[in-house]
Design a protein around this motif. Structure first.
Motif, mmCIF file in Angstrom:
data_model
loop_
_atom_site.group_PDB
_atom_site.id
_atom_site.type_symbol
_atom_site.label_atom_id
_atom_site.label_comp_id
_atom_site.label_asym_id
_atom_site.label_seq_id
_atom_site.Cartn_x
_atom_site.Cartn_y
_atom_site.Cartn_z
ATOM 1 N N ILE B 84 0.916 -1.245 0.034
ATOM 2 C CA ILE B 84 -0.013 0.050 -0.093
ATOM 3 C C ILE B 84 0.946 1.271 -0.137
ATOM 4 O O ILE B 84 1.784 1.493 1.083
ATOM 5 N N THR B 85 0.591 2.030 -0.885
ATOM 6 C CA THR B 85 1.460 3.141 -1.117
ATOM 7 C C THR B 85 1.551 3.990 0.086
ATOM 8 O O THR B 85 0.698 4.293 0.727
ATOM 9 N N LEU B 131 17.083 8.834 -10.759
ATOM 10 C CA LEU B 131 17.149 7.349 -11.093
ATOM 11 C C LEU B 131 15.915 6.733 -11.437
ATOM 12 O O LEU B 131 15.820 5.821 -12.204
ATOM 13 N N VAL B 132 14.672 6.881 -10.429
ATOM 14 C CA VAL B 132 13.487 6.527 -10.759
ATOM 15 C C VAL B 132 12.601 6.964 -11.774
ATOM 16 O O VAL B 132 11.505 6.466 -12.127
ATOM 17 N N GLY B 133 13.145 8.148 -12.486
ATOM 18 C CA GLY B 133 12.483 8.860 -13.322
ATOM 19 C C GLY B 133 11.323 9.819 -12.846
ATOM 20 O O GLY B 133 10.768 10.261 -13.813
ATOM 21 N N LEU B 134 11.411 10.328 -11.659
ATOM 22 C CA LEU B 134 10.710 11.207 -11.142
ATOM 23 C C LEU B 134 11.329 12.777 -10.980
ATOM 24 O O LEU B 134 10.555 13.624 -10.479
ATOM 25 N N GLU B 149 3.269 7.011 -10.238
ATOM 26 C CA GLU B 149 4.659 7.992 -9.744
ATOM 27 C C GLU B 149 4.753 7.779 -8.228
ATOM 28 O O GLU B 149 5.930 7.847 -7.691
ATOM 29 N N ARG B 150 3.689 7.355 -7.497
ATOM 30 C CA ARG B 150 3.776 7.388 -6.223
ATOM 31 C C ARG B 150 4.639 6.007 -5.479
ATOM 32 O O ARG B 150 5.391 6.026 -4.856
ATOM 33 N N ARG B 151 4.404 4.967 -6.708
ATOM 34 C CA ARG B 151 5.093 3.770 -6.651
ATOM 35 C C ARG B 151 6.653 4.170 -6.922
ATOM 36 O O ARG B 151 7.343 3.372 -6.126
ATOM 37 N N GLU B 170 5.346 -5.960 -3.775
ATOM 38 C CA GLU B 170 4.397 -5.572 -5.034
ATOM 39 C C GLU B 170 4.547 -4.299 -5.401
ATOM 40 O O GLU B 170 3.630 -3.445 -5.394
ATOM 41 N N PRO B 171 5.792 -3.650 -5.874
ATOM 42 C CA PRO B 171 5.975 -2.513 -6.581
ATOM 43 C C PRO B 171 4.826 -2.244 -7.828
ATOM 44 O O PRO B 171 4.927 -1.121 -8.006
ATOM 45 N N MET B 172 4.390 -3.205 -8.331
ATOM 46 C CA MET B 172 3.728 -2.996 -9.732
ATOM 47 C C MET B 172 2.010 -3.114 -9.206
ATOM 48 O O MET B 172 1.332 -2.879 -10.187
ATOM 49 N N ALA B 173 1.833 -3.124 -7.838
ATOM 50 C CA ALA B 173 0.296 -3.197 -7.721
ATOM 51 C C ALA B 173 -0.491 -2.093 -8.186
ATOM 52 O O ALA B 173 -0.024 -0.984 -8.083
ATOM 53 N N GLY B 174 -1.259 -2.404 -8.741
ATOM 54 C CA GLY B 174 -2.312 -1.224 -9.322
ATOM 55 C C GLY B 174 -1.884 -0.607 -10.437
ATOM 56 O O GLY B 174 -2.635 0.478 -10.866
#
Lengths: 336, 246
Positions: B84-85, B131-134, B149-151, B170-174
């Protein structure tokens, strides 16, 4: 870098400067319209504003709903009261292990009031902060009630009747606190410095930990923080501010009594913070002003003036998350 | 790097972790898969230190950390992201990551200097965001970021604590397909630089990324091996992958 040039912050800066200008001009304005008692009223507003700002530091930024904040105000007041009583009585406060005489020197008594507020906050906070939510509210209330009844039990110092001060604190020969305008400006200066300190504090690394813990304490621990120590430190700083306001309050009223510590007083401080705007630092001063002006204006009409306060408070809570200050200064970015 | 020995956890009558022994080598990306309710998040919580196991031990770098609380494990270099973010919504993306940098830098009793203007915090924070593209979204409050983006922000925060190992729940959840693909790219970039334990539902992502896969069913490990071994394991196919096309 985050720039503080966005519109919300400009508006807030303008609001602060105008508010400060009004407060500086107030004695002249009151004089001009021939209502000198406004200086006395606004002195009380500044003093309770100081207490409310100190509460906002832990309530608004730290999420710590202290329902016993008046206890620290009372402790500060009693430091002034008790030491002054010993001057009048001529007896020493203690004779062992060292002789401590009473004093009315403001440069000694006021810092001591802040220090005692801080020490009591350290003891009370160390225990209370092991809980959160309702438990925290109740424990802080319980400690405040203990101190309230302790004050009533101080027979030497008037018990329930409290202590009438024969003298105000002295700040050297050039500053006469019996002059109500001088006293007003002293209170204003202290409030301005305290708000400024708190402002720095809330934006510092330390402040970010306290604010982060309010938003999500579990996440803070997952990041590797132990927020307890930071929250306790904030609680102690808050206690010091409240103690100092107590010292000023004792001088304003020339009286110290257990009523300063009653739970109603603690509740009023929370009302001032919520009314003015939690987590804004400036808001609680506006809240204190709104509270005391409402009281002043309505108390003539009815002794049940809080019948009006209730709906006003409800309206503010429901429609303005940042309280009155939110209306004045706009929805400033909370990340700052 | 991280090892569990005979880890056991029960909630009332439900055995959530049933004698799980894992060994994750330094530098590898180790994925844990399993159907809903297999006990994946419970396992991560025990690795991170949020839950105490009822039996067994957790070893990090050969040191028994079973009794170590979350904040100390985090400080030791075990960073986690949440299913959960779990970011700080009112703070900007940059402030979120700066807070994580600060946790790692370890100087939080500084009362005076403006944290948002402290280059020692914002410098590394910007790097993690880039690094994460944000990077371009640094000054946006987290509450205004999209779910994906929050993930990404979660990952940036985990990276900013200077971890030696990442626990990613689960970094890809949702996430939508495009966002998911971006996250796979990001994990591929991180792979090799960090030891990663990845819990994930997205099978394509897991088989594309993992060096080693452990399959968890009803709290117990039913198989562990390379992606190819897992793909061809008859028990895994029967117990779990049956309906999936792998």
């Amino acid at each position: 870098m985050l720039e503080r040039t966005n519109e919300g912050n400009k508006r807030e800066t303008a609001a602060v400067l105008i508010g400060l200008a009004l407060l500086v001009a107030l004695p002249f304005l009151a004089d001009a319209i021939g209502k000198g008692f406004y200086v006395t009223l606004f002195t009380r507003i500044l003093i309770l504003g100081l207490a409310a700002v100190s509460l906002d530091l832990i309530l608004g930024y730290g999420g710590m709903v202290s329902f016993g904040h008046a206890a620290f105000v009372g402790i500060g007041a009693y430091v002034v009261g008790i030491l002054s009583w010993h001057v009048f009585d001529g007896s020493p406060l203690m004779t062992w292990p060292v002789v401590i005489e009473g004093t009315e020197n403001g440069f000694v008594v006021w810092p001591l009031a802040a220090l005692m507020g801080a020490l009591f906050a350290l003891a009370i906070g160390a225990i209370s902060l092991r809980t959160t939510g309702i438990s925290f509210i109740m424990i802080t209330l319980a400690f405040a009630q203990m101190l309230f009844y302790l004050a009533i039990g101080l027979r030497t110092y008037g018990g329930e009747d409290g202590i009438a001060l024969y003298n105000k604190s002295g700040l050297g020969s050039s500053i006469d606190l019996f002059d109500k305008t001088t006293f007003y400006y002293v209170c204003l200066a202290i409030l301005v410095v305290f708000v400024w300190l708190c402002r720095r504090l809330t934006r510092s690394r330390f402040g970010m930990v306290v604010r982060g813990a309010r938003i999500n304490e579990r996440r803070m621990r997952a990041l590797g923080f132990s927020p307890y120590r930071h929250k306790l430190t904030a609680f102690v700083i808050s206690g010091a501010g409240a103690g100092l306001s107590g010292a000023l309050l004792a001088n304003a009223a020339e009286f110290v009594g257990p009523a300063y510590m009653s739970w109603q007083r603690s509740g009023e401080l929370i009302v001032m913070v919520v009314l003015g705007g939690m987590g804004t630092l400036f808001g609680p001063v506006v809240g204190a002003a709104a509270f005391l002006l409402l009281e002043e204006g309505l108390a003539d009409l009815t002794e049940h003036w809080q019948i009006v306060l209730g709906p006003v408070l409800l309206f503010v809570v429901v429609f303005a998350r940042r309280g009155i200050w939110g209306w004045i200064a706009g929805p400033a970015r909370e990340d700052r | 790097m991280l090892e569990t020995r005979d880890l056991y956890k029960r909630f009332g009558g439900l055995v959530a972790t049933n004698h799980v022994s894992l060994s994750i080598e330094a530098g590898e990306l180790h994925a844990i898969i399993g159907p809903n309710g297999a006990g994946k998040t419970t396992l991560i919580a025990q690795l991170a230190g949020e839950l105490r196991p009822d039996g067994g031990a957790v070893l990090f770098d050969g040191r028994d950390v079973t009794a170590l609380p979350v904040q100390h494990r985090a400080a030791a270099g075990l960073a986690r992201s949440f299913q959960i973010t779990s970011v700080f919504p009112p703070f900007t993306a940059l402030a979120n990551v700066a807070l994580a940098v600060q946790a790692h830098a370890g100087h939080s009793f500084r009362f005076w200097r403006d944290a948002a203007r402290d280059g020692r915090l914002t410098g590394p924070a910007r790097q993690a965001l880039d690094l994460v593209g944000l990077g371009p979204r640094a000054d946006v409050p987290a509450e205004l970021l999209s779910h994906g983006e929050r993930r990404q922000l979660e990952i940036a925060m985990a990276l900013a604590t200077g971890p030696r190992m990442l626990l990613l729940d689960e970094p890809m959840a949702g996430m939508g397909p495009a966002e998911g693909a971006g996250m796979v790219e990001l994990l591929r970039k991180l792979k090799g630089h960090y030891t990663i334990l990845l819990v994930e539902h997205d099978m394509d992502a897991v088989f594309a990324l993992a060096d080693w896969i452990t399959v968890l069913v009803n709290g117990a490990v039913i198989a562990t091996g390379t992606p190819d071994e897992i793909r061809s394991d008859p028990e895994v196919r029967r117990a779990y992958l049956g309906e999936e096309t792998v």
